[in-house]
Design a protein around this motif. Sequence first.
Motif, short mmCIF file in Angstrom:
data_model
loop_
_atom_site.label_atom_id
_atom_site.label_comp_id
_atom_site.label_asym_id
_atom_site.label_seq_id
_atom_site.Cartn_x
_atom_site.Cartn_y
_atom_site.Cartn_z
N GLY A 113 0.83 -1.19 0.00
CA GLY A 113 0.00 0.00 0.00
C GLY A 113 0.87 1.24 0.00
O GLY A 113 2.09 1.18 -0.16
N ILE A 114 0.24 2.37 0.21
CA ILE A 114 0.95 3.65 0.18
C ILE A 114 1.99 3.76 1.29
O ILE A 114 2.97 4.47 1.17
CB ILE A 114 -0.05 4.82 0.21
N GLY A 115 1.81 3.01 2.37
CA GLY A 115 2.73 3.06 3.49
C GLY A 115 3.99 2.23 3.31
O GLY A 115 4.87 2.23 4.16
N GLY A 116 4.11 1.52 2.20
CA GLY A 116 5.29 0.70 1.95
C GLY A 116 5.00 -0.78 2.15
O GLY A 116 3.92 -1.17 2.58
N SER A 117 5.97 -1.59 1.86
CA SER A 117 5.81 -3.04 1.90
C SER A 117 5.95 -3.60 3.31
O SER A 117 6.81 -3.20 4.07
CB SER A 117 6.84 -3.71 1.00
N MET A 118 5.08 -4.56 3.61
CA MET A 118 5.18 -5.32 4.86
C MET A 118 5.74 -6.71 4.57
O MET A 118 5.85 -7.53 5.45
CB MET A 118 3.79 -5.46 5.50
N GLY A 119 6.05 -6.99 3.31
CA GLY A 119 6.61 -8.28 2.92
C GLY A 119 5.57 -9.37 2.67
O GLY A 119 5.93 -10.49 2.35
#
Length: 105
Positions: A77-83
């Motif tokens: 998402g817009i907040g970056g990857s969580m893997g």
Amino acid sequence: MSKIGIIGDKDSIMGFLALGIDIFPAYDAEEVKKNIHRLAEKEYAIIYITEEASLQAGDSIARYKDMELPAIIVIPGIGGSMGLGMNEVRESAKRAIGADILFSE
């Protein structure tokens, strides 16, 4: 003709409109699950879902995991990857091949 859709928070998915992908904003688990099932019924071939949204609908995503269509693809998402997306790819490869060829050290 098959369609492509994306589910997630509005900020994360709005840019996909420019690519001609149908967007489906969803902010709670019920909305996410409802959108997944609705898109599957409407013959969407590919459903992108943000990592955060996928955490709210694990059981709904699992329902379609071994089906040919729709392909449900987890993306950051817009907040970056969580893997989570890479973990899904890794698990799919392990099921198909029987070994973890994408291991990382």
